[in-house]
Design an enzyme around this catalytic site. Structure first.
Site, PDB file in Angstrom:
ATOM      1  N   HIS A  93      24.039  29.125 -14.746  1.00 11.58           N
ATOM      2  CA  HIS A  93      24.840  30.760 -14.867  1.00 11.58           C
ATOM      3  C   HIS A  93      25.885  30.398 -14.501  1.00 11.58           C
ATOM      4  O   HIS A  93      25.572  30.330 -12.571  1.00 11.58           O
ATOM      5  CB  HIS A  93      23.386  31.460 -14.198  1.00 11.58           C
ATOM      6  CG  HIS A  93      23.527  33.079 -14.837  1.00 11.58           C
ATOM      7  ND1 HIS A  93      24.324  33.401 -13.741  1.00 11.58           N
ATOM      8  CD2 HIS A  93      22.936  33.451 -15.526  1.00 11.58           C
ATOM      9  CE1 HIS A  93      24.319  35.030 -14.364  1.00 11.58           C
ATOM     10  NE2 HIS A  93      23.595  34.684 -15.333  1.00 11.58           N
ATOM     11  N   CYS A 112      20.251  40.011 -20.768  1.00  7.22           N
ATOM     12  CA  CYS A 112      21.314  39.294 -20.702  1.00  7.22           C
ATOM     13  C   CYS A 112      20.869  37.926 -20.250  1.00  7.22           C
ATOM     14  O   CYS A 112      20.015  37.578 -21.585  1.00  7.22           O
ATOM     15  CB  CYS A 112      21.777  39.904 -18.463  1.00  7.22           C
ATOM     16  SG  CYS A 112      20.517  39.441 -17.861  1.00  7.22           S
TER      17      CYS A 112
END
Length: 643
Positions: free
Chosen positions: A563, A25
């Site tokens: 994020h 990720c």
């Protein structure tokens, strides 16, 4: 970073033949292994390019960092010959090898339903605790606060009304949340809850339905009856959607689903499930009364191990029953919350003991932040980042929790609401029990800290397995470090908020990669806006295809990771847009992209935005600026830079 070298070192540490599949990720490698026990954990912990590791949902995750993880992953694929997978593909690999566990599936179901409504119950419970504080005699004298100051009686009565509402009408909250979880229309679920609590119901009266007497029971404070009713609603709604023509589906599916569910609820489901609910509550109360302080002590000893299994996710369903019974005048309150508080404080105390013992800078920084987090009720950073790694602090904390929970049971400390299960938990405790609750918390802290410190002092090799340098070398190193500090010039740099919302500490984030600050220090924002803007002047170093994360390097040298959400990489770009590309130079305030916060929530993901300074170690200090409500562009993180 030498990406090929790091990939080879990770492969060697986890075992080439032990690797089943790999994905990545924005920040970490996600690996599926045959046997986690074969991992050379010491090698990964000692690797300066690996910022941390942990295991979750069948995946062994290795934190590398933004901008590097994709390159390390590419080298790993070359070295091993594994197929490239997305994170969603990796989840399928994990699920394929896992057997269905009905117990854990049921626990997850309860967690999915009750976690979203906890804030409303916490608010109601704390208001109730405040009212108890105002109306209970004996706290500040023979009379209650209201009796001594009659002028606040009206305020107390208003608080009483506000505190009762979330519990009286709990079926509406549960109905709405359960409908979402079961795949039904949320507002139909709320309607079922309203039907079950409508003031038009007259307990003791009945309807005559074709000669059958149907009691007009109301279901105030109830949980299990509405869960069963909404499940039936979801089955009916899906059935009608599939079979009714589109022209009449919109009108008749809600009508038929609600009317059939309503009749079944009052005739069969409600009465039966109410008996089941009362039986469960009575059994729990019986166990508490029968085992007394011994049972509380044993519960305190096993609470943290229960957290490790995830079984604690089912507790809110039980606690709401206990609190509702208390509100209804048929119960005495929530003892599970009290035990959870003792366990959390004990784990935090053990972590602080490690902080006093360790000489390792990385462990010192981790244990200090994780300890504070645990004392406030969030133990995952302390458990997984410190106590379980060293093992003995975890068991010392169990002893502290056991003793404190037994004391709380002996003094009949009870909670009357949900809240922060830690030192701030006194706000949820019955007013008369607050002094003994505080004493129990202090016992938990003292026992866990003392045991951990004494054992760690005698076995220092367990705290710092690396050999400690000779005293002369240590003195020389300290002197050199002091000279560097004395010589360096300090300059300030500020990173602004990339989105509007409520700012909070990274330690509050429900992801150990961020809450343990393994990626670096920074801040989190619970967003209230969909627009994401640049927090600094600088270059876009990372712009992921999934659009859920951005990496920037400021003109002054700060490496910033934004994020958006937790595990939102699984959305594969849905609900996100991006307006920038890698290598582009942006000015502070320029739009980076958007994130549909409501849609992300509807998809079941936490939309919290993390802003992390990934090169934190290059700075003398990185700290969140003391602000709660922020607008995009407001100062968020202060950096003191070394030149």
């Amino acid at each position: 970073m030498d990406h090929r070298k790091v990939a080879q070192e990770v492969i060697q540490a986890v075992g080439r033949d032990n690797l089943v599949a790999a994905a990545h990720c924005a920040t970490r490698l996600r690996l599926v292994l045959k046997d986690d026990g074969k991992v050379n954990q010491a090698a990964l912990d000692a690797n300066p390019d690996v910022k941390g590791t942990f295991k979750t949902n069948g995946q062994y995750q290795v934190i590398i960092g933004p901008g590097d993880v994709n390159n390390v992953y590419a080298e790993m694929i070359k070295e091993t010959g594994l197929s490239e997978l997305s994170t969603e593909d990796l989840k399928k690999v994990v699920e394929k090898d896992q057997k269905f566990n009905p117990v854990m599936a049921f626990i997850k179901l309860l967690s999915d339903i009750f976690v979203p409504i906890i804030p409303a119950l916490v608010a109601g419970g704390l208001l109730m605790a405040l009212n108890n504080f105002l109306t209970s005699p004996g706290l500040f004298g023979p009379k209650s606060v209201v009796e001594m100051a009659p002028g606040i009686a009206g305020a107390s009565e208003m608080i009483q009304v506000m505190s009762a509402a979330p519990f009286i009408f709990m079926p509406i909250l549960v109905g709405m949340s359960a409908a979402k979880r079961f795949g039904a229309n949320q507002f139909l679920g709320a309607a079922i809850g309203m039907i079950m609590t409508t003031p038009g119901l007259l307990p003791g009266h009945h309807w005559v339905l074709f000669g059958l007497k149907v009691s007009q029971n109301n279901y105030y404070y109830q949980v299990i009856p509405v869960l069963a009713a909404v499940w039936i609603l979801s089955v009916l709604e899906k059935w009608f959607h599939k079979r009714l023509p589109a022209a009449v589906d919109f009108t008749f599916t809600p009508l038929l689903s609600v009317i059939i569910t309503g009749f079944l609820t009052f005739i069969v489901v409600g009465p039966v499930m109410r008996e089941v609910s009362d039986l469960i509550t009575n059994v729990i109360v019986w166990l508490y009364n029968t085992t007394g302080f011994i049972g509380m002590g044993l519960f305190g000893a096993v609470y943290s191990p229960i957290v490790l299994t995830g079984l604690h996710q089912s507790f809110p369903a039980i606690e709401t029953q206990l609190i509702s019974a208390f509100r209804n005048g048929t119960g005495f309150g929530d003892f599970i919350f009290v035990v959870a508080s003792m366990a959390n404080v004990a784990q935090g105390a053990a972590t602080f003991a490690v902080w006093t013992l360790t000489k390792d800078k990385k462990m010192k920084g981790l244990s200090s932040s994780a300890g504070v987090s645990a004392l406030l009720g969030i133990t995952e950073p302390a458990l997984f980042g410190v106590n379980l790694k060293l093992k003995f602090p975890f068991f010392c904390a169990l002893a502290g929790s056991c003793v404190a929970a037994a004391f709380a049971g002996l003094t009949r400390v009870i909670a009357v609401s949900l809240g922060s299960a830690g030192f701030l938990g006194f706000l949820s405790i019955n007013a008369k029990s607050i002094p003994m609750y505080v004493v129990a918390e202090l016992i938990s802290f003292a026992v866990a800290f003392a045991l951990t410190y004494m054992y760690g002092k005698r076995h220092s090799e367990l705290v710092d397995p690396q050999p400690v340098m000779a005293a002369a070398d240590q003195v020389a190193q300290d002197a050199a470090a002091a000279q560097v500090v004395a010589d360096m010039a300090l300059n300030d740099e500020v990173v602004t908020a990339p989105v509007a919302g409520q700012a909070e500490s990274l330690t509050a984030v429900n992801d150990p990669v961020f809450s343990t600050k393994a990626m670096g220090n920074g801040a989190a924002i619970i967003p209230s806006s969909n627009q994401i803007v640049a927090p600094v002047d600088g270059e876009i170093t990372v712009a992921y295809e999934t659009k859920h994360a951005y990496g920037l390097k400021s003109d002054d040298g700060a490496e910033v990771l934004i994020h958006i959400g937790i595990d939102t990489v699984n959305l594969k770009g849905d609900h996100f847009t991006s307006a920038v590309q890698q290598g582009q130079h942006v000015k502070q305030g320029d739009v980076l992209g958007t994130a549909d916060i409501d849609a992300i929530k509807q998809a079941g993901y936490d939309p919290t935005v993390m802003v992390v300074i990934t090169n934190t170690n290059n700075y003398a200090n990185v700290e969140r600026i003391d602000a709660t409500a922020v607008q995009a562009g407001d100062n968020l993180i202060a950096l003191t830079k070394r030149n």
